[in-house]
Design a protein around this motif. Structure first.
Motif, PDB file in Angstrom:
ATOM      1  N   ASP A 247       5.342   3.699   8.708  1.00  0.00           N
ATOM      2  CA  ASP A 247       4.066   3.076   8.357  1.00  0.00           C
ATOM      3  C   ASP A 247       4.284   2.007   7.293  1.00  0.00           C
ATOM      4  O   ASP A 247       4.267   2.290   6.094  1.00  0.00           O
ATOM      5  CB  ASP A 247       3.092   4.158   7.863  1.00  0.00           C
ATOM      6  CG  ASP A 247       1.663   3.656   7.752  1.00  0.00           C
ATOM      7  OD1 ASP A 247       1.476   2.435   7.626  1.00  0.00           O
ATOM      8  OD2 ASP A 247       0.734   4.495   7.785  1.00  0.00           O
ATOM      9  N   ALA A 248       4.485   0.774   7.739  1.00  0.00           N
ATOM     10  CA  ALA A 248       4.768  -0.328   6.817  1.00  0.00           C
ATOM     11  C   ALA A 248       3.580  -0.627   5.916  1.00  0.00           C
ATOM     12  O   ALA A 248       3.751  -1.018   4.757  1.00  0.00           O
ATOM     13  CB  ALA A 248       5.157  -1.571   7.611  1.00  0.00           C
ATOM     14  N   ALA A 249       2.357  -0.438   6.419  1.00  0.00           N
ATOM     15  CA  ALA A 249       1.170  -0.709   5.610  1.00  0.00           C
ATOM     16  C   ALA A 249       1.015   0.311   4.488  1.00  0.00           C
ATOM     17  O   ALA A 249       0.673  -0.032   3.348  1.00  0.00           O
ATOM     18  CB  ALA A 249      -0.068  -0.713   6.501  1.00  0.00           C
ATOM     19  N   ALA A 250       1.271   1.585   4.791  1.00  0.00           N
ATOM     20  CA  ALA A 250       1.192   2.620   3.758  1.00  0.00           C
ATOM     21  C   ALA A 250       2.233   2.372   2.672  1.00  0.00           C
ATOM     22  O   ALA A 250       1.964   2.549   1.472  1.00  0.00           O
ATOM     23  CB  ALA A 250       1.382   3.999   4.382  1.00  0.00           C
ATOM     24  N   ARG A 251       3.447   1.966   3.075  1.00  0.00           N
ATOM     25  CA  ARG A 251       4.474   1.637   2.084  1.00  0.00           C
ATOM     26  C   ARG A 251       4.015   0.489   1.206  1.00  0.00           C
ATOM     27  O   ARG A 251       4.218   0.491  -0.013  1.00  0.00           O
ATOM     28  CB  ARG A 251       5.793   1.274   2.774  1.00  0.00           C
ATOM     29  CG  ARG A 251       6.665   2.458   3.103  1.00  0.00           C
ATOM     30  CD  ARG A 251       8.088   2.039   3.418  1.00  0.00           C
ATOM     31  NE  ARG A 251       8.169   1.189   4.587  1.00  0.00           N
ATOM     32  CZ  ARG A 251       8.220   1.634   5.839  1.00  0.00           C
ATOM     33  NH1 ARG A 251       8.204   2.934   6.068  1.00  0.00           N
ATOM     34  NH2 ARG A 251       8.305   0.807   6.851  1.00  0.00           N
ATOM     35  N   ARG A 253       0.954  -0.407   0.435  1.00  0.00           N
ATOM     36  CA  ARG A 253      -0.084   0.036  -0.520  1.00  0.00           C
ATOM     37  C   ARG A 253       0.528   0.804  -1.683  1.00  0.00           C
ATOM     38  O   ARG A 253       0.148   0.624  -2.845  1.00  0.00           O
ATOM     39  CB  ARG A 253      -1.119   0.901   0.209  1.00  0.00           C
ATOM     40  CG  ARG A 253      -2.006   0.141   1.181  1.00  0.00           C
ATOM     41  CD  ARG A 253      -3.170   0.990   1.653  1.00  0.00           C
ATOM     42  NE  ARG A 253      -2.731   2.157   2.421  1.00  0.00           N
ATOM     43  CZ  ARG A 253      -2.561   2.162   3.744  1.00  0.00           C
ATOM     44  NH1 ARG A 253      -2.757   1.050   4.437  1.00  0.00           N
ATOM     45  NH2 ARG A 253      -2.192   3.263   4.371  1.00  0.00           N
ATOM     46  N   ALA A 254       1.505   1.673  -1.378  1.00  0.00           N
ATOM     47  CA  ALA A 254       2.145   2.464  -2.426  1.00  0.00           C
ATOM     48  C   ALA A 254       2.905   1.568  -3.405  1.00  0.00           C
ATOM     49  O   ALA A 254       2.858   1.774  -4.627  1.00  0.00           O
ATOM     50  CB  ALA A 254       3.091   3.480  -1.791  1.00  0.00           C
ATOM     51  N   LEU A 255       3.601   0.585  -2.894  1.00  0.00           N
ATOM     52  CA  LEU A 255       4.382  -0.300  -3.750  1.00  0.00           C
ATOM     53  C   LEU A 255       3.489  -1.136  -4.654  1.00  0.00           C
ATOM     54  O   LEU A 255       3.757  -1.287  -5.855  1.00  0.00           O
ATOM     55  CB  LEU A 255       5.271  -1.198  -2.882  1.00  0.00           C
ATOM     56  CG  LEU A 255       6.463  -0.474  -2.237  1.00  0.00           C
ATOM     57  CD1 LEU A 255       6.956  -1.225  -1.011  1.00  0.00           C
ATOM     58  CD2 LEU A 255       7.593  -0.303  -3.248  1.00  0.00           C
ATOM     59  N   VAL A 256       2.426  -1.680  -4.084  1.00  0.00           N
ATOM     60  CA  VAL A 256       1.498  -2.477  -4.903  1.00  0.00           C
ATOM     61  C   VAL A 256       0.888  -1.613  -6.002  1.00  0.00           C
ATOM     62  O   VAL A 256       0.813  -2.015  -7.174  1.00  0.00           O
ATOM     63  CB  VAL A 256       0.408  -3.105  -4.023  1.00  0.00           C
ATOM     64  CG1 VAL A 256      -0.685  -3.736  -4.891  1.00  0.00           C
ATOM     65  CG2 VAL A 256       1.005  -4.167  -3.101  1.00  0.00           C
ATOM     66  N   ALA A 257       0.458  -0.395  -5.656  1.00  0.00           N
ATOM     67  CA  ALA A 257      -0.160   0.493  -6.639  1.00  0.00           C
ATOM     68  C   ALA A 257       0.822   0.856  -7.753  1.00  0.00           C
ATOM     69  O   ALA A 257       0.463   0.853  -8.943  1.00  0.00           O
ATOM     70  CB  ALA A 257      -0.670   1.757  -5.947  1.00  0.00           C
ATOM     71  N   ALA A 258       2.083   1.151  -7.374  1.00  0.00           N
ATOM     72  CA  ALA A 258       3.073   1.547  -8.383  1.00  0.00           C
ATOM     73  C   ALA A 258       3.397   0.405  -9.328  1.00  0.00           C
ATOM     74  O   ALA A 258       3.488   0.594 -10.552  1.00  0.00           O
ATOM     75  CB  ALA A 258       4.342   2.033  -7.691  1.00  0.00           C
ATOM     76  N   VAL A 259       3.583  -0.783  -8.795  1.00  0.00           N
ATOM     77  CA  VAL A 259       3.972  -1.930  -9.621  1.00  0.00           C
ATOM     78  C   VAL A 259       2.800  -2.397 -10.481  1.00  0.00           C
ATOM     79  O   VAL A 259       2.946  -2.623 -11.698  1.00  0.00           O
ATOM     80  CB  VAL A 259       4.508  -3.066  -8.730  1.00  0.00           C
ATOM     81  CG1 VAL A 259       4.773  -4.316  -9.561  1.00  0.00           C
ATOM     82  CG2 VAL A 259       5.788  -2.632  -8.027  1.00  0.00           C
ATOM     83  N   ARG A 260       1.638  -2.524  -9.867  1.00  0.00           N
ATOM     84  CA  ARG A 260       0.464  -2.934 -10.651  1.00  0.00           C
ATOM     85  C   ARG A 260       0.106  -1.901 -11.715  1.00  0.00           C
ATOM     86  O   ARG A 260      -0.323  -2.252 -12.813  1.00  0.00           O
ATOM     87  CB  ARG A 260      -0.725  -3.139  -9.714  1.00  0.00           C
ATOM     88  CG  ARG A 260      -0.785  -4.533  -9.100  1.00  0.00           C
ATOM     89  CD  ARG A 260      -2.069  -4.743  -8.353  1.00  0.00           C
ATOM     90  NE  ARG A 260      -2.179  -6.135  -7.918  1.00  0.00           N
ATOM     91  CZ  ARG A 260      -2.814  -6.524  -6.818  1.00  0.00           C
ATOM     92  NH1 ARG A 260      -3.399  -5.618  -6.036  1.00  0.00           N
ATOM     93  NH2 ARG A 260      -2.866  -7.800  -6.501  1.00  0.00           N
ATOM     94  N   ARG A 353       9.024   8.847   2.763  1.00  0.00           N
ATOM     95  CA  ARG A 353       8.526   9.636   1.635  1.00  0.00           C
ATOM     96  C   ARG A 353       8.070   8.737   0.486  1.00  0.00           C
ATOM     97  O   ARG A 353       7.906   9.193  -0.648  1.00  0.00           O
ATOM     98  CB  ARG A 353       9.605  10.609   1.146  1.00  0.00           C
ATOM     99  CG  ARG A 353      10.099  11.579   2.223  1.00  0.00           C
ATOM    100  CD  ARG A 353      10.948  12.682   1.621  1.00  0.00           C
ATOM    101  NE  ARG A 353      10.119  13.567   0.795  1.00  0.00           N
ATOM    102  CZ  ARG A 353      10.548  14.179  -0.311  1.00  0.00           C
ATOM    103  NH1 ARG A 353      11.785  13.971  -0.738  1.00  0.00           N
ATOM    104  NH2 ARG A 353       9.746  14.964  -0.996  1.00  0.00           N
ATOM    105  N   VAL A 354       7.842   7.466   0.797  1.00  0.00           N
ATOM    106  CA  VAL A 354       7.410   6.517  -0.230  1.00  0.00           C
ATOM    107  C   VAL A 354       5.954   6.777  -0.599  1.00  0.00           C
ATOM    108  O   VAL A 354       5.071   6.785   0.257  1.00  0.00           O
ATOM    109  CB  VAL A 354       7.586   5.066   0.259  1.00  0.00           C
ATOM    110  CG1 VAL A 354       6.874   4.088  -0.670  1.00  0.00           C
ATOM    111  CG2 VAL A 354       9.062   4.714   0.356  1.00  0.00           C
ATOM    112  N   THR A 355       5.718   7.013  -1.877  1.00  0.00           N
ATOM    113  CA  THR A 355       4.363   7.112  -2.419  1.00  0.00           C
ATOM    114  C   THR A 355       4.326   6.313  -3.711  1.00  0.00           C
ATOM    115  O   THR A 355       5.370   5.999  -4.305  1.00  0.00           O
ATOM    116  CB  THR A 355       3.973   8.573  -2.733  1.00  0.00           C
ATOM    117  OG1 THR A 355       4.839   9.074  -3.765  1.00  0.00           O
ATOM    118  CG2 THR A 355       4.064   9.454  -1.488  1.00  0.00           C
TER     119      THR A 355
END
Length: 398
Positions: A247-251, A253-260, A353-355
């Motif tokens: 799920d590239a879209a879920a990844r 979202r997780a990356l943007v949330a973690a970095v921001r 397992r990316v969150t």
């Protein structure tokens, strides 16, 4: 000396061969590269012929999941390998080299060496062919199996049986007979820095860690928007290259949330589809592009979140940038585990397992690895892998 370099795979499999070819041509050798189409590597100043195979198209069509490869073994994998095996033989007969330097996927390299009565050099871009007790073969298991590590190398040794028909065709084309012992590689080269991989003591003497093959190409220009983003201060780089699975879209979202969530900016290279950032998530602090030259963006990145291919691992480490590895397939779990074991990166996070929490925790942990990565970068700055490789190759012919 006439040198034929033959490689197969995506960008990470092609780029080192092109760099070695540039260095060899600059040293006065007559050099040709046989490679897949559309690899994404800039090779305009190198003599390149096509193997008539397109790995990029295959990845775009079916992704990189092992299940898809197994389902399409007869319709995709076998025809692709036939193009490599037979195409390599045709390229050698046309060019008539003094030495061939080949990727492990070029299973016809020993046949070519026998037919032309020349030495061949094996290039292990990752340690998956030469057995050792020190670690399991890259692409098998990431764990250290101790005395059982050597057993994991049988997988590479059995590959010829799966492509016997293509090898028979190549042998017929070359005028040699299969079934008798073929010549072993005169040398095996691994374009890997010793700062990342310690040379096992049980490797044969003709197996060499040369250091990465980089540096001879023309630096790519940055697109204006990327240049402006890089110049504006610190950021986290994210790119998964040719990986396209899950799920590239879920990844995204997780990356943007973690970095921001940590007040940092994010530069995303979407590659062939391993990450997707929704338009609503893009702003001044999140720039999304298809690809960027690592040499231009990694030195300024606070952290590099990537798939753990050896090319990106070495580019990030050489830049002094701590990696957060998100492995998908093949050798990537190996490098994620190896970096962590050597104190160069946090524990890897599998792509499925990316969150935001896991990525965030890894980003928080990166400062403790920075000193070790900077020391490795200093060591890598003294390495000249292409020169070391050429010295070994030319010594073979005396």
């Amino acid at each position: 000396m006439k040198l034929l370099l033959i490689t197969a795979g995506s960008r990470g499999d092609v780029e080192p061969f092109v760099e070695l070819a540039r260095a060899a041509a600059a040293a006065g050798h007559d050099v040709r590269v046989a490679a897949p189409d559309r690899s994404g590597v800039s090779a305009g100043d190198v003599d390149v012929v096509s193997l008539r195979v397109d790995y990029t198209s295959t990845i775009e069509d079916q992704g990189v999941a092992l299940g898809a490869a197994m389902r399409n073994f007869r319709t995709v994998v076998k025809p692709t390998m036939r193009s490599v095996i037979v195409g390599a033989a045709r390229a050698a007969l046309t060019f008539r080299p003094d030495v061939i330097i080949a990727h492990p996927k070029v299973l016809s390299a020993p046949l070519i060496a026998e037919a032309l009565d020349i030495p061949h050099v094996l290039v292990e871009l990752v340690p998956a062919v030469t057995p050792t007790r020190a670690f399991a073969a890259a692409g098998t298991v990431a764990a250290d199996l101790g005395v059982l590590n050597r057993l994991t190398y049988f997988a590479a040794a059995s590959a010829s049986a799966m492509f016997s028909a293509a090898l028979d065709e190549a042998a017929q084309l070359l005028g040699v007979r299969r079934g008798r012992p073929m010549p072993s590689p005169a040398a095996t080269l691994l374009p890997i820095s010793p700062s990342l991989l310690q040379r096992p003591g049980d490797w044969p003497l003709n197996v060499h860690l040369t250091g990465p093959w980089t540096g001879a190409g023309v630096a790519e220009d940055l697109a204006p928007e990327v240049a402006a983003f890089v110049a504006d201060g610190s950021y986290v780089y994210v790119g998964f290259g040719s990986m396209a699975a899950g799920d590239a879209a879920a990844r995204g979202r997780a990356l943007v949330a973690a970095v921001r969530g940590r007040g940092q900016r994010l530069l995303v290279a979407t590659g062939l589809g391993g990450i997707e950032i929704a338009p609503s998530a893009r702003s001044d602090d999140v720039l999304v592009v298809r690809s960027v030259p690592h040499s231009r963006v990694l030195p300024n990145a606070a952290t590099a979140v990537h798939h753990g291919g050896i090319g990106t691992v070495q580019a990030a480490t050489r830049a002094g940038t701590v990696s957060v590895v998100v492995p998908f397939i093949a050798d990537q779990p190996f490098w994620g585990a190896m970096l962590h074991r050597r104190g160069l990166a946090p524990e890897a996070i599998r792509y499925n397992r990316v969150t935001a929490e896991r990525i965030g925790n890894a980003l928080d942990a990166t400062p403790q690895y920075r000193h070790s990565v900077e020391a490795a970068a200093q060591q890598m700055s003294t390495e000249n892998g292409t020169a070391a490789a050429l010295a070994i190759i030319t010594a073979i012919r005396g």
